[in-house]
Design a protein around this motif. Sequence first.
Motif, PDB file in Angstrom:
ATOM      1  N   SER A 115     -31.979   7.645  -6.900  1.00  0.00           N
ATOM      2  CA  SER A 115     -32.897   7.073  -7.887  1.00  0.00           C
ATOM      3  C   SER A 115     -33.283   5.640  -7.523  1.00  0.00           C
ATOM      4  O   SER A 115     -34.462   5.273  -7.550  1.00  0.00           O
ATOM      5  CB  SER A 115     -32.265   7.109  -9.278  1.00  0.00           C
ATOM      6  N   VAL A 116     -32.296   4.813  -7.187  1.00  0.00           N
ATOM      7  CA  VAL A 116     -32.559   3.408  -6.851  1.00  0.00           C
ATOM      8  C   VAL A 116     -33.324   3.296  -5.536  1.00  0.00           C
ATOM      9  O   VAL A 116     -34.250   2.500  -5.401  1.00  0.00           O
ATOM     10  CB  VAL A 116     -31.247   2.609  -6.783  1.00  0.00           C
ATOM     11  N   SER A 117     -32.939   4.119  -4.563  1.00  0.00           N
ATOM     12  CA  SER A 117     -33.589   4.063  -3.251  1.00  0.00           C
ATOM     13  C   SER A 117     -35.068   4.419  -3.350  1.00  0.00           C
ATOM     14  O   SER A 117     -35.922   3.739  -2.780  1.00  0.00           O
ATOM     15  CB  SER A 117     -32.893   5.014  -2.273  1.00  0.00           C
ATOM     16  N   SER A 118     -35.387   5.464  -4.103  1.00  0.00           N
ATOM     17  CA  SER A 118     -36.784   5.888  -4.207  1.00  0.00           C
ATOM     18  C   SER A 118     -37.614   4.933  -5.058  1.00  0.00           C
ATOM     19  O   SER A 118     -38.821   4.780  -4.844  1.00  0.00           O
ATOM     20  CB  SER A 118     -36.857   7.298  -4.807  1.00  0.00           C
ATOM     21  N   THR A 119     -36.971   4.258  -6.008  1.00  0.00           N
ATOM     22  CA  THR A 119     -37.705   3.352  -6.903  1.00  0.00           C
ATOM     23  C   THR A 119     -37.846   1.950  -6.327  1.00  0.00           C
ATOM     24  O   THR A 119     -38.932   1.361  -6.360  1.00  0.00           O
ATOM     25  CB  THR A 119     -37.006   3.265  -8.280  1.00  0.00           C
ATOM     26  N   LEU A 120     -36.770   1.397  -5.796  1.00  0.00           N
ATOM     27  CA  LEU A 120     -36.780   0.023  -5.289  1.00  0.00           C
ATOM     28  C   LEU A 120     -36.875  -0.064  -3.765  1.00  0.00           C
ATOM     29  O   LEU A 120     -36.897  -1.163  -3.209  1.00  0.00           O
ATOM     30  CB  LEU A 120     -35.519  -0.717  -5.763  1.00  0.00           C
ATOM     31  N   LYS A 121     -36.897   1.093  -3.113  1.00  0.00           N
ATOM     32  CA  LYS A 121     -37.011   1.143  -1.646  1.00  0.00           C
ATOM     33  C   LYS A 121     -35.835   0.451  -0.943  1.00  0.00           C
ATOM     34  O   LYS A 121     -36.005  -0.161   0.126  1.00  0.00           O
ATOM     35  CB  LYS A 121     -38.338   0.519  -1.176  1.00  0.00           C
ATOM     36  N   ILE A 122     -34.657   0.515  -1.537  1.00  0.00           N
ATOM     37  CA  ILE A 122     -33.453  -0.014  -0.897  1.00  0.00           C
ATOM     38  C   ILE A 122     -32.848   1.092  -0.037  1.00  0.00           C
ATOM     39  O   ILE A 122     -32.689   2.214  -0.513  1.00  0.00           O
ATOM     40  CB  ILE A 122     -32.428  -0.481  -1.956  1.00  0.00           C
ATOM     41  N   PRO A 123     -32.510   0.811   1.216  1.00  0.00           N
ATOM     42  CA  PRO A 123     -31.939   1.839   2.095  1.00  0.00           C
ATOM     43  C   PRO A 123     -30.691   2.484   1.488  1.00  0.00           C
ATOM     44  O   PRO A 123     -29.846   1.798   0.912  1.00  0.00           O
ATOM     45  CB  PRO A 123     -31.588   1.060   3.364  1.00  0.00           C
ATOM     46  N   LYS A 124     -30.604   3.789   1.621  1.00  0.00           N
ATOM     47  CA  LYS A 124     -29.485   4.514   1.036  1.00  0.00           C
ATOM     48  C   LYS A 124     -28.148   4.064   1.620  1.00  0.00           C
ATOM     49  O   LYS A 124     -27.136   4.014   0.911  1.00  0.00           O
ATOM     50  CB  LYS A 124     -29.673   6.021   1.241  1.00  0.00           C
ATOM     51  N   GLY A 125     -28.149   3.740   2.913  1.00  0.00           N
ATOM     52  CA  GLY A 125     -26.919   3.283   3.549  1.00  0.00           C
ATOM     53  C   GLY A 125     -26.392   2.004   2.926  1.00  0.00           C
ATOM     54  O   GLY A 125     -25.178   1.838   2.744  1.00  0.00           O
ATOM     55  N   ARG A 126     -27.301   1.105   2.574  1.00  0.00           N
ATOM     56  CA  ARG A 126     -26.906  -0.161   1.942  1.00  0.00           C
ATOM     57  C   ARG A 126     -26.317   0.096   0.557  1.00  0.00           C
ATOM     58  O   ARG A 126     -25.329  -0.529   0.156  1.00  0.00           O
ATOM     59  CB  ARG A 126     -28.132  -1.073   1.853  1.00  0.00           C
ATOM     60  N   LEU A 127     -26.928   1.001  -0.175  1.00  0.00           N
ATOM     61  CA  LEU A 127     -26.426   1.346  -1.509  1.00  0.00           C
ATOM     62  C   LEU A 127     -25.067   2.030  -1.408  1.00  0.00           C
ATOM     63  O   LEU A 127     -24.154   1.748  -2.203  1.00  0.00           O
ATOM     64  CB  LEU A 127     -27.424   2.265  -2.220  1.00  0.00           C
ATOM     65  N   ASP A 128     -24.925   2.912  -0.432  1.00  0.00           N
ATOM     66  CA  ASP A 128     -23.668   3.630  -0.231  1.00  0.00           C
ATOM     67  C   ASP A 128     -22.538   2.659   0.072  1.00  0.00           C
ATOM     68  O   ASP A 128     -21.419   2.768  -0.466  1.00  0.00           O
ATOM     69  CB  ASP A 128     -23.824   4.642   0.906  1.00  0.00           C
ATOM     70  N   THR A 129     -22.809   1.669   0.913  1.00  0.00           N
ATOM     71  CA  THR A 129     -21.801   0.659   1.265  1.00  0.00           C
ATOM     72  C   THR A 129     -21.395  -0.161   0.045  1.00  0.00           C
ATOM     73  O   THR A 129     -20.213  -0.430  -0.174  1.00  0.00           O
ATOM     74  CB  THR A 129     -22.354  -0.279   2.364  1.00  0.00           C
ATOM     75  N   ALA A 130     -22.385  -0.537  -0.765  1.00  0.00           N
ATOM     76  CA  ALA A 130     -22.106  -1.333  -1.964  1.00  0.00           C
ATOM     77  C   ALA A 130     -21.250  -0.551  -2.957  1.00  0.00           C
ATOM     78  O   ALA A 130     -20.298  -1.084  -3.541  1.00  0.00           O
ATOM     79  CB  ALA A 130     -23.412  -1.774  -2.613  1.00  0.00           C
ATOM     80  N   LEU A 131     -21.578   0.727  -3.141  1.00  0.00           N
ATOM     81  CA  LEU A 131     -20.794   1.561  -4.055  1.00  0.00           C
ATOM     82  C   LEU A 131     -19.366   1.731  -3.546  1.00  0.00           C
ATOM     83  O   LEU A 131     -18.401   1.728  -4.324  1.00  0.00           O
ATOM     84  CB  LEU A 131     -21.461   2.932  -4.219  1.00  0.00           C
ATOM     85  N   TYR A 132     -19.214   1.871  -2.242  1.00  0.00           N
ATOM     86  CA  TYR A 132     -17.880   2.018  -1.635  1.00  0.00           C
ATOM     87  C   TYR A 132     -17.040   0.768  -1.914  1.00  0.00           C
ATOM     88  O   TYR A 132     -15.850   0.860  -2.243  1.00  0.00           O
ATOM     89  CB  TYR A 132     -18.018   2.233  -0.126  1.00  0.00           C
ATOM     90  N   GLU A 133     -17.663  -0.412  -1.805  1.00  0.00           N
ATOM     91  CA  GLU A 133     -16.942  -1.667  -2.067  1.00  0.00           C
ATOM     92  C   GLU A 133     -16.510  -1.765  -3.534  1.00  0.00           C
ATOM     93  O   GLU A 133     -15.532  -2.444  -3.854  1.00  0.00           O
ATOM     94  CB  GLU A 133     -17.828  -2.858  -1.703  1.00  0.00           C
ATOM     95  N   LEU A 134     -17.230  -1.082  -4.398  1.00  0.00           N
ATOM     96  CA  LEU A 134     -16.873  -1.081  -5.826  1.00  0.00           C
ATOM     97  C   LEU A 134     -15.892   0.036  -6.176  1.00  0.00           C
ATOM     98  O   LEU A 134     -15.468   0.154  -7.324  1.00  0.00           O
ATOM     99  CB  LEU A 134     -18.138  -0.912  -6.682  1.00  0.00           C
ATOM    100  N   GLY A 135     -15.558   0.848  -5.168  1.00  0.00           N
ATOM    101  CA  GLY A 135     -14.644   1.960  -5.410  1.00  0.00           C
ATOM    102  C   GLY A 135     -15.314   3.124  -6.099  1.00  0.00           C
ATOM    103  O   GLY A 135     -14.656   3.913  -6.788  1.00  0.00           O
TER     104      GLY A 135
END
Length: 285
Positions: free
Chosen positions: A242-262
């Motif tokens: 949802s965030v990637s398609s709306t804000l054009k943020i790379p999925k890999g970057r989002l995946d890494t951020a979520l991983y850091e948050l557990g």
Amino acid sequence: MDYNLCDINTVDRLLKKNGFRFSKALGQNFLIDDEVCPKMAEMLGCDENTGVLEIGAGIGVLTKELCRVAGKVVSVELDSRLYPVLEETLGDFDNFELVEGDIMKLDLAQLMDEKFSGCSSVKVCANLPYYITSPVIMLLLESNAKIDEIEVMVQKEAAERLTAKLGTREAGAVSAAVQYAGEAELLFNVGRESFMPSPKVDSAVIKITLSKAPNYKIDSEKEFFALVRAAFAQRRKTLINSVSSTLKIPKGRLDTALYELGLDSSVRAEELTMEDFVKLCALLK
């Protein structure tokens, strides 16, 4: 003249006299329950030093009760067909003022400063049409106007969303705005039979008590709420999609951020708490 605005026959005669017909486009459903409006006015907690901004006066049924408990009541009404009706129903109240116009197009902070300069407390009260609930709530929360409290009647489903905490299934983007700015609570439910004409859904009255300062420390409110809106834009999808398609943020970057948050990469927006979103926004920045 003291009209009984909760009597269907009285209301019908008053509206016909002024050539008024209900507008579906404006979502007009007038309260005719003689217990609801006095209860709303009482629970708002006003005194002679309180100013109340009412959004949408209708025929004045709630307005009358507000005038009885508050020092000053200013109602913003969009529908010009109701102006002569309000002259009749509220003519006996010298603490009432009508502002003709669209609340969404007014400078709210300036309006509040001009109309309530002598008031020690300013509150907002409204029976909001269902179609405009979220835009009005967001306007009030983002306006920087000096508002202490918001009490509104909304569709029951909207009430559940507005009072929900992030991390629960009922939460949405507007829930985050409310949680950021204050504390919301559901006061009481209102059945569809309390309105004329009767809508297809039930309603509820909620109260939002605004904090003196935001409840969370965020570097950029604009970026934070853009992220939240994007996350809930396609709530059936994963947050990454949802965030990637709306804000054009790379999925890999989002995946890494979520991983850091557990958090798992398959997590959905409704599973994140307010604290999670605050941390996620900081990581993405």
